[in-house]
Scaffold this active site. Structure first.
Site, PDB file in Angstrom:
ATOM      1  N   GLY A 218      27.700  32.015  41.689  1.00 17.30           N
ATOM      2  CA  GLY A 218      29.331  32.885  41.149  1.00 17.30           C
ATOM      3  C   GLY A 218      28.470  33.290  39.913  1.00 17.30           C
ATOM      4  N   PHE A 219      29.962  34.332  39.075  1.00 17.04           N
ATOM      5  CA  PHE A 219      29.643  34.799  37.684  1.00 17.04           C
ATOM      6  C   PHE A 219      29.505  34.212  36.796  1.00 17.04           C
ATOM      7  CE2 PHE A 219      31.956  36.945  35.259  1.00 17.04           C
ATOM      8  CZ  PHE A 219      31.118  37.874  33.823  1.00 17.04           C
TER       9      PHE A 219
ATOM     10  N   TYR B 237      45.321  37.112  45.956  1.00 22.30           N
ATOM     11  CA  TYR B 237      44.442  36.506  45.157  1.00 22.30           C
ATOM     12  C   TYR B 237      45.571  35.490  44.248  1.00 22.30           C
ATOM     13  CZ  TYR B 237      41.478  35.543  40.581  1.00 22.30           C
ATOM     14  OH  TYR B 237      40.826  34.462  39.872  1.00 22.30           O
TER      15      TYR B 237
ATOM     16  N   ARG C  64      43.753  44.839  29.753  1.00 14.93           N
ATOM     17  CA  ARG C  64      43.257  43.154  30.390  1.00 14.93           C
ATOM     18  C   ARG C  64      42.852  42.746  28.721  1.00 14.93           C
ATOM     19  NH1 ARG C  64      45.979  44.007  34.207  1.00 14.93           N
ATOM     20  NH2 ARG C  64      45.118  43.992  36.290  1.00 14.93           N
TER      21      ARG C  64
ATOM     22  N   LYS D  31      45.665  31.339  43.207  1.00 16.48           N
ATOM     23  CA  LYS D  31      45.372  30.249  42.636  1.00 16.48           C
ATOM     24  C   LYS D  31      46.308  29.213  41.718  1.00 16.48           C
ATOM     25  CE  LYS D  31      41.928  30.332  40.612  1.00 16.48           C
ATOM     26  NZ  LYS D  31      40.255  29.856  40.886  1.00 16.48           N
TER      27      LYS D  31
ATOM     28  N   THR E 167      42.806  31.326  36.345  1.00 17.26           N
ATOM     29  CA  THR E 167      43.082  32.798  36.295  1.00 17.26           C
ATOM     30  C   THR E 167      44.369  32.921  34.954  1.00 17.26           C
ATOM     31  OG1 THR E 167      43.216  35.069  36.398  1.00 17.26           O
ATOM     32  CG2 THR E 167      44.005  32.852  38.302  1.00 17.26           C
TER      33      THR E 167
ATOM     34  N   GLY F  15      50.238  46.993  43.936  1.00 17.47           N
ATOM     35  CA  GLY F  15      50.971  45.918  43.359  1.00 17.47           C
ATOM     36  C   GLY F  15      50.270  45.464  42.236  1.00 17.47           C
TER      37      GLY F  15
ATOM     38  N   ASP G 177      30.789  24.277  52.238  1.00 20.14           N
ATOM     39  CA  ASP G 177      31.671  24.843  52.267  1.00 20.14           C
ATOM     40  C   ASP G 177      32.900  23.554  50.781  1.00 20.14           C
ATOM     41  OD1 ASP G 177      34.503  25.628  52.558  1.00 20.14           O
ATOM     42  OD2 ASP G 177      33.931  26.976  54.298  1.00 20.14           O
TER      43      ASP G 177
ATOM     44  N   GLY H 224      30.928  26.364  43.209  1.00 25.33           N
ATOM     45  CA  GLY H 224      31.165  27.966  43.432  1.00 25.33           C
ATOM     46  C   GLY H 224      29.726  28.491  42.109  1.00 25.33           C
TER      47      GLY H 224
ATOM     48  N   ALA I  78      48.175  34.236  44.275  1.00 24.29           N
ATOM     49  CA  ALA I  78      49.175  33.101  44.686  1.00 24.29           C
ATOM     50  C   ALA I  78      47.959  32.346  45.484  1.00 24.29           C
ATOM     51  CB  ALA I  78      49.892  34.169  45.686  1.00 24.29           C
TER      52      ALA I  78
HETATM   53  P1  NAD Z   1      32.145  34.843  41.885  1.00 21.87           P
HETATM   54  O1  NAD Z   1      32.736  35.944  42.580  1.00 21.87           O
HETATM   55  O2  NAD Z   1      31.710  35.819  41.045  1.00 21.87           O
HETATM   56  O3  NAD Z   1      31.778  33.503  42.361  1.00 21.87           O
HETATM   57  C1  NAD Z   1      32.242  32.562  43.204  1.00 21.87           C
HETATM   58  C2  NAD Z   1      31.104  31.335  44.290  1.00 21.87           C
HETATM   59  O4  NAD Z   1      32.223  30.459  44.638  1.00 21.87           O
HETATM   60  C3  NAD Z   1      30.871  32.055  44.974  1.00 21.87           C
HETATM   61  O5  NAD Z   1      29.404  32.238  44.285  1.00 21.87           O
HETATM   62  C4  NAD Z   1      30.858  31.894  46.319  1.00 21.87           C
HETATM   63  O6  NAD Z   1      29.959  32.023  47.185  1.00 21.87           O
HETATM   64  C5  NAD Z   1      31.803  30.943  45.923  1.00 21.87           C
HETATM   65  N1  NAD Z   1      32.008  30.583  46.963  1.00 21.87           N
HETATM   66  C6  NAD Z   1      33.381  31.159  47.288  1.00 21.87           C
HETATM   67  N2  NAD Z   1      34.207  30.096  48.634  1.00 21.87           N
HETATM   68  C7  NAD Z   1      33.235  29.027  48.820  1.00 21.87           C
HETATM   69  C8  NAD Z   1      33.932  27.789  49.423  1.00 21.87           C
HETATM   70  N3  NAD Z   1      34.300  28.192  50.172  1.00 21.87           N
HETATM   71  N4  NAD Z   1      32.709  26.990  48.700  1.00 21.87           N
HETATM   72  C9  NAD Z   1      32.033  26.866  47.914  1.00 21.87           C
HETATM   73  N5  NAD Z   1      31.329  27.631  47.122  1.00 21.87           N
HETATM   74  C10 NAD Z   1      32.463  29.045  47.736  1.00 21.87           C
HETATM   75  O7  NAD Z   1      33.294  33.904  40.796  1.00 21.87           O
HETATM   76  P2  NAD Z   1      33.718  34.423  39.651  1.00 21.87           P
HETATM   77  O8  NAD Z   1      34.358  35.282  38.671  1.00 21.87           O
HETATM   78  O9  NAD Z   1      32.476  33.569  38.895  1.00 21.87           O
HETATM   79  O10 NAD Z   1      34.813  33.669  39.033  1.00 21.87           O
HETATM   80  C11 NAD Z   1      34.674  32.146  39.077  1.00 21.87           C
HETATM   81  C12 NAD Z   1      35.952  31.502  38.891  1.00 21.87           C
HETATM   82  O11 NAD Z   1      36.819  31.833  37.774  1.00 21.87           O
HETATM   83  C13 NAD Z   1      37.183  30.914  40.401  1.00 21.87           C
HETATM   84  O12 NAD Z   1      37.908  30.371  40.638  1.00 21.87           O
HETATM   85  C14 NAD Z   1      38.211  32.896  39.054  1.00 21.87           C
HETATM   86  O13 NAD Z   1      39.070  32.480  40.105  1.00 21.87           O
HETATM   87  C15 NAD Z   1      38.148  32.037  37.771  1.00 21.87           C
HETATM   88  N6  NAD Z   1      38.042  32.852  37.380  1.00 21.87           N
HETATM   89  C16 NAD Z   1      37.532  33.886  36.917  1.00 21.87           C
HETATM   90  C17 NAD Z   1      37.725  35.194  36.191  1.00 21.87           C
HETATM   91  C18 NAD Z   1      37.447  36.568  36.364  1.00 21.87           C
HETATM   92  O14 NAD Z   1      37.234  37.292  34.918  1.00 21.87           O
HETATM   93  N7  NAD Z   1      36.147  36.424  36.840  1.00 21.87           N
HETATM   94  C19 NAD Z   1      39.193  35.143  35.010  1.00 21.87           C
HETATM   95  C20 NAD Z   1      39.406  33.701  34.951  1.00 21.87           C
HETATM   96  C21 NAD Z   1      39.193  33.187  36.352  1.00 21.87           C
HETATM   97  O1  DAU Z   2      42.271  38.486  34.665  1.00 23.55           O
HETATM   98  C1  DAU Z   2      41.128  36.854  34.955  1.00 23.55           C
HETATM   99  C2  DAU Z   2      40.884  37.632  36.642  1.00 23.55           C
HETATM  100  O2  DAU Z   2      40.390  38.879  36.272  1.00 23.55           O
HETATM  101  C3  DAU Z   2      40.516  36.670  37.511  1.00 23.55           C
HETATM  102  O3  DAU Z   2      41.107  35.791  37.752  1.00 23.55           O
HETATM  103  C4  DAU Z   2      39.706  37.589  38.359  1.00 23.55           C
HETATM  104  O4  DAU Z   2      38.959  36.411  39.670  1.00 23.55           O
HETATM  105  C5  DAU Z   2      39.046  38.911  38.609  1.00 23.55           C
HETATM  106  O5  DAU Z   2      38.903  39.364  39.255  1.00 23.55           O
HETATM  107  C6  DAU Z   2      39.648  39.675  37.352  1.00 23.55           C
HETATM  108  O6  DAU Z   2      41.001  40.210  38.348  1.00 23.55           O
HETATM  109  P1  DAU Z   2      41.079  41.822  37.258  1.00 23.55           P
HETATM  110  O7  DAU Z   2      41.980  42.576  38.610  1.00 23.55           O
HETATM  111  O8  DAU Z   2      41.777  41.673  36.051  1.00 23.55           O
HETATM  112  O9  DAU Z   2      40.247  42.544  37.461  1.00 23.55           O
HETATM  113  P2  DAU Z   2      38.689  43.862  37.862  1.00 23.55           P
HETATM  114  O10 DAU Z   2      38.308  43.638  37.482  1.00 23.55           O
HETATM  115  O11 DAU Z   2      39.384  44.184  39.222  1.00 23.55           O
HETATM  116  O12 DAU Z   2      40.153  44.758  38.090  1.00 23.55           O
HETATM  117  C7  DAU Z   2      40.342  45.187  36.144  1.00 23.55           C
HETATM  118  C8  DAU Z   2      41.223  46.234  35.984  1.00 23.55           C
HETATM  119  O13 DAU Z   2      40.928  47.165  36.702  1.00 23.55           O
HETATM  120  C9  DAU Z   2      42.649  46.092  36.649  1.00 23.55           C
HETATM  121  O14 DAU Z   2      43.702  46.760  36.189  1.00 23.55           O
HETATM  122  C10 DAU Z   2      41.957  47.243  37.587  1.00 23.55           C
HETATM  123  C11 DAU Z   2      41.078  48.621  37.275  1.00 23.55           C
HETATM  124  N1  DAU Z   2      40.321  49.229  38.061  1.00 23.55           N
HETATM  125  C12 DAU Z   2      39.796  48.171  38.622  1.00 23.55           C
HETATM  126  C13 DAU Z   2      38.156  48.557  39.576  1.00 23.55           C
HETATM  127  C14 DAU Z   2      37.447  46.953  40.234  1.00 23.55           C
HETATM  128  C15 DAU Z   2      40.339  49.720  38.180  1.00 23.55           C
HETATM  129  O15 DAU Z   2      40.588  50.922  37.492  1.00 23.55           O
HETATM  130  N2  DAU Z   2      38.965  50.682  38.489  1.00 23.55           N
HETATM  131  C16 DAU Z   2      37.962  50.051  39.826  1.00 23.55           C
HETATM  132  O16 DAU Z   2      36.995  50.067  40.246  1.00 23.55           O
END
Ligand code: NAD
Ligand code: DAU
Length: 339
Positions: free
Chosen positions: A15-16, A152, A216, A156, A128, A277, A64, A12, A154
């Site tokens: 991704g970010f 999501y 957050r 994780k 997460t 939710g 995958d 993965g 659930a």
């Molecule tokens: P992202 O959505 O930016 O990237 C996810 C990556 O996984 C992508 O490159 C996608 O192509 C790849 N992917 C998806 N399904 C796949 C599969 N079946 N096989 C192989 N690759 C696959 O996600 P992110 O924000 O970088 O998050 C990375 C990890 O960190 C995730 O497990 C997420 O749950 C966890 N996490 C994210 C945050 C956050 O704030 N972004 C916070 C806490 C935990």
């Molecule tokens: O807490 C860790 C999680 O953070 C990760 O596990 C997830 O992968 C990641 O997507 C993120 O989840 P959140 O739902 O907290 O992130 P999101 O950026 O979607 O939303 C952050 C907060 O902002 C949340 O309270 C919802 C709100 N929001 C989000 C979006 C996209 C808005 O008010 N407007 C928006 O357009």
């Protein structure tokens, strides 16, 4: 005592956070051989990894994590797996839960099975803080019960249960990090911070669910990458770590800060219908990772400024992402506020 892991499979990492982690490793541990496995879903982007040269201790495999054959053959060639691969956006999980169950749960099981079979030294699952669910008071500790509330979170939580079962039943050498909300460069513009920044650049409304009051803990992605590195190499096998800053920030705080940095009017903020939710607060007790020797280095003010500048300077990266399917998703997701 630090573990020496010479060959890593990082799932993965297109991704970010995963791509930022590869960047961190190339800089700090250039001798480590990295294999990236990524399906390249809408959230995966080869541009995130374009700076790394194939053949110099780095290779990219499109595939995958649910594909047991591919995973098994790659797992045979490495010492450890770090799993970032997942469907990650809560709002999309409300539209298509099954994609999340498939990748986040079954995909994690496939990786655990391969790590067990090949006798890896470590299996690091990137989880997460959302597994704890809505936290009205206090701070979540690592041994608190799981109360996930979205498909999501659930998925994780289920991934963690599967990995723990592999650890208990088969001795999988498991490590887990549960971080708060990451922000920084290369984040797909569906999450709050890049939605706000890229909309502000284009003079579009900045959508906040309900009244923007949900809380957050925003963690600069490079700080999280340092934490993941530390856990991977130095943490005792079997441990779980919350990773966050301890600073509580509302969506409204984020939107106002983005507009202030960019010198744009606050009238761009638009309150829209709430996320079903919606978890209104996450808050972590991070004493465990602090005791391991990690602490965040980048304040929210500094990290947000750097992030805004990155998106301003990398329009070529994000503009193509905000087209076609993206706007279909956007129209479906954002509805007017109903009072
Ligand atoms: P992202 O959505 O930016 O990237 C996810 C990556 O996984 C992508 O490159 C996608 O192509 C790849 N992917 C998806 N399904 C796949 C599969 N079946 N096989 C192989 N690759 C696959 O996600 P992110 O924000 O970088 O998050 C990375 C990890 O960190 C995730 O497990 C997420 O749950 C966890 N996490 C994210 C945050 C956050 O704030 N972004 C916070 C806490 C935990
Ligand atoms: O807490 C860790 C999680 O953070 C990760 O596990 C997830 O992968 C990641 O997507 C993120 O989840 P959140 O739902 O907290 O992130 P999101 O950026 O979607 O939303 C952050 C907060 O902002 C949340 O309270 C919802 C709100 N929001 C989000 C979006 C996209 C808005 O008010 N407007 C928006 O357009």
């Amino acid at each position: 005592m630090s573990r020496s892991l010479q060959r890593l499979l990082i799932a993965g990492a297109a991704g970010f956070i995963g791509s930022n982690f590869v960047r961190h490793l190339r800089r700090t541990r250039p001798e480590v051989e990295i294999t990236v496995l990524d399906k390249l879903t809408y959230a995966g982007n080869l541009a995130n990894l374009a700076e790394f040269d194939a053949g110099r201790g780095y290779r990219f495999v499109r595939g995958d994590i649910c594909d047991a054959q591919v995973v098994d053959s790659l797992a045979a060639e490495v010492d450890a797996i770090v799993n970032f691969a997942a469907e990650t956006h809560v709002d999309r999980s409300l539209m298509d839960p099954f994609a999340f169950i498939e990748t986040d749960v079954r995909g994690t099981a496939v990786l655990c099975e391969a790590a067990r079979k090949h006798g890896h030294e470590v299996f690091l699952l990137i989880s997460t803080d959302e597994v704890y669910g809505d936290v009205r008071e206090g701070r979540s500790k690592e041994n608190d019960p799981f109360r996930p509330r979205s498909p999501y979170s659930a998925s994780k939580a289920a991934a963690e249960h599967i990995a723990t079962a592999y650890s208990e039943s088969f001795g999988l050498p498991l490590l887990v990090t549960r971080s708060s909300n990451n922000y920084g460069s290369h984040q797909y513009p569906e999450k709050l911070v890049p939605v706000l920044i890229t909309n502000a650049i284009d003079g579009l409304p900045l959508p906040l669910y309900k009244d923007g009051s949900a809380v957050r803990d925003y963690l600069f992605v490079e700080d999280n990458c340092r934490a993941i590195d530390h856990v991977l190499h130095d943490a005792p096998i079997g441990s779980v770590y919350n990773v966050g800053t301890g600073v509580e920030t509302t969506g409204l705080n984020v939107a106002e800060a983005v507009l202030d940095i960019m010198g744009k009017p606050r009238s761009l903020i638009e309150f829209v219908a709430d996320r079903p939710g919606h978890d209104y607060r996450y808050a972590l007790d991070t004493s465990g990772i602090t005791e391991l020797g990690w602490e965040p280095q980048v304040t929210f003010a500094e990290g947000l400024e750097r992030t805004v500048r990155w998106y301003e300077e990398h329009e070529k990266w994000w503009r193509p992402l905000k087209s076609g399917e993206y706007w279909e998703y956007y129209r479906r997701n954002y509805r007017p506020l109903v009072s």
